[in-house]
Design an enzyme around this catalytic site. Structure first.
Site, short mmCIF file in Angstrom:
data_model
loop_
_atom_site.label_atom_id
_atom_site.label_comp_id
_atom_site.label_asym_id
_atom_site.label_seq_id
_atom_site.Cartn_x
_atom_site.Cartn_y
_atom_site.Cartn_z
N ARG A 141 0.81 -1.21 0.00
CA ARG A 141 0.00 0.00 0.00
C ARG A 141 0.85 1.26 0.00
O ARG A 141 0.32 2.37 0.00
CB ARG A 141 -0.82 -0.01 1.28
CG ARG A 141 -2.26 0.44 1.16
CD ARG A 141 -2.85 0.20 2.54
NE ARG A 141 -4.20 0.58 2.69
CZ ARG A 141 -5.25 -0.22 2.50
NH1 ARG A 141 -5.08 -1.44 2.06
NH2 ARG A 141 -6.45 0.21 2.75
N ARG A 172 -8.71 7.94 4.59
CA ARG A 172 -8.24 6.78 3.83
C ARG A 172 -8.03 7.12 2.36
O ARG A 172 -7.07 6.67 1.74
CB ARG A 172 -9.23 5.62 4.00
CG ARG A 172 -9.05 4.92 5.36
CD ARG A 172 -10.31 4.22 5.83
NE ARG A 172 -10.80 3.25 4.88
CZ ARG A 172 -12.11 3.02 4.66
NH1 ARG A 172 -13.02 3.68 5.33
NH2 ARG A 172 -12.48 2.13 3.78
#
Ligand code: ADP
Length: 209
Positions: free
Chosen positions: A101, A157
Site C-alpha cells: 500500500r 483513507r
C-alpha cells in the site's frame, strides 16, 4: 514501456495484486479473480479486521490505527503478509488485496518474493471515478456499518490512497506488469475485463475454474 513480466508464469496459478481506491470494488473483484485462478485472495484489511475481532495481540495493536483510517506500520504489516504467503496454499500463487500500500511495502514484498525466486505476474488497477467510489462507500457504510466507514475516516483513507498508494502503480507500470481496468459496470463485466487482460498476458485460468 516493456510488457513482459519479469518471470513468465509457469503452469496454472498466478501471483497477482489488485489495487484501487476505497470503494473501487477491489475486495469483491479480488475474490472473484482468485476463484477463477484457484489461488487464495489475501486481504490485509480482512486479516486485520479478523485480528481485531478475535482480540489477539495483533488485533490490540491495530484497533486504533484502523479506526482512524491510518496505515498499520510497514514492519508489522509486512511480517503478517510474509507469514500468510508462507502457508502452503499460496505456494502456486495468490492474489494480494490491500498490500503493498506504499513504496516501503513494495520493497518489502520484492525482497520476500525474490528470496523465493518469485515476482508478481500482474498488477490489476481498478479505475473508478472518485464520485462513484464515494457513492459506493456511502452505501457500504449504511449496509455493513464498518467502523472505519465514517465520513471523516473515509476522507483520511482516500487521502492516504492518493498520497501513498497511487505512487506504487508507477513502479509497476515501469516494470510493465500493470493492467488498467475500467472498474465501472456490472460485477460480471468487470471480472470478465480483468480475466481477459490477464489472459492477454498469458495468465491462463486453472482448469477447475
Ligand atoms: P480500504 O481499502 O477500504 O481502506 P482495507 O480493508 O483494505 O480498506 O483496509 C482497512 C484498514 O486496514 C486500513 O485503513 C489500514 O488501517 C489497515 N491496512 C490494510 N492494509 C494495510 C497495509 N497494507 N498497510 C497498512 N495498513 C493496512
Amino acid at each position: 514501456m516493456t510488457t513482459a513480466p519479469h518471470f513468465p508464469p509457469s503452469g496454472p496459478g498466478a501471483r497477482l495484486l489488485i489495487v484501487g481506491p476505497q470503494g473501487s470494488g477491489k475486495g469483491t473483484q479480488g475474490i472473484r479473480i482468485a476463484d477463477a485462478y484457484d489461488i487464495p485472495a489475501i486481504s490485509t484489511g480482512d486479516m486485520f479486521r479478523a485480528a481485531v475481532a478475535s482480540g489477539s495481540d495483533l488485533g490490540k495493536k491495530v484497533t486504533e490505527i484502523i479506526q482512524a483510517g491510518n496505515l498499520v506500520p510497514d514492519e508489522l504489516t509486512s511480517a503478517v503478509v510474509r507469514e500468510r504467503l508462507s502457508q502452503a496454499d499460496a505456494a502456486h500463487g495468490f492474489l494480494l488485496d490491500g498490500y503493498p500500500r506504499n513504496l516501503g511495502q513494495v520493497g518489502d514484498l520484492d525482497a520476500f518474493l525474490s528470496g523465493r525466486g518469485e515476482a508478481l505476474d500482474a498488477v490489476i488497477e481498478l479505475v473508478v471515478p472518485r464520485e462513484e467510489s464515494i457513492e459506493r462507500l456511502t452505501l457500504r457504510a449504511q449496509e455493513q456499518g464498518r467502523t472505519d466507514d465514517t465520513e471523516q475516516v473515509i476522507a483520511n483513507r482516500l487521502a492516504i490512497y492518493e498520497r501513498e498508494t497511487a505512487p506504487i502503480l508507477d513502479v509497476y507500470r515501469e516494470r510493465g506488469i500493470a493492467l488498467e481496468i475500467d472498474g465501472v459496470g456490472s460485477l460480471d463485466e468487470i471480472t470478465d475485463r480483468v480475466i481477459a487482460a490477464l489472459e492477454g498476458r498469458g495468465l491462463i485460468r486453472s482448469a477447475a475454474a
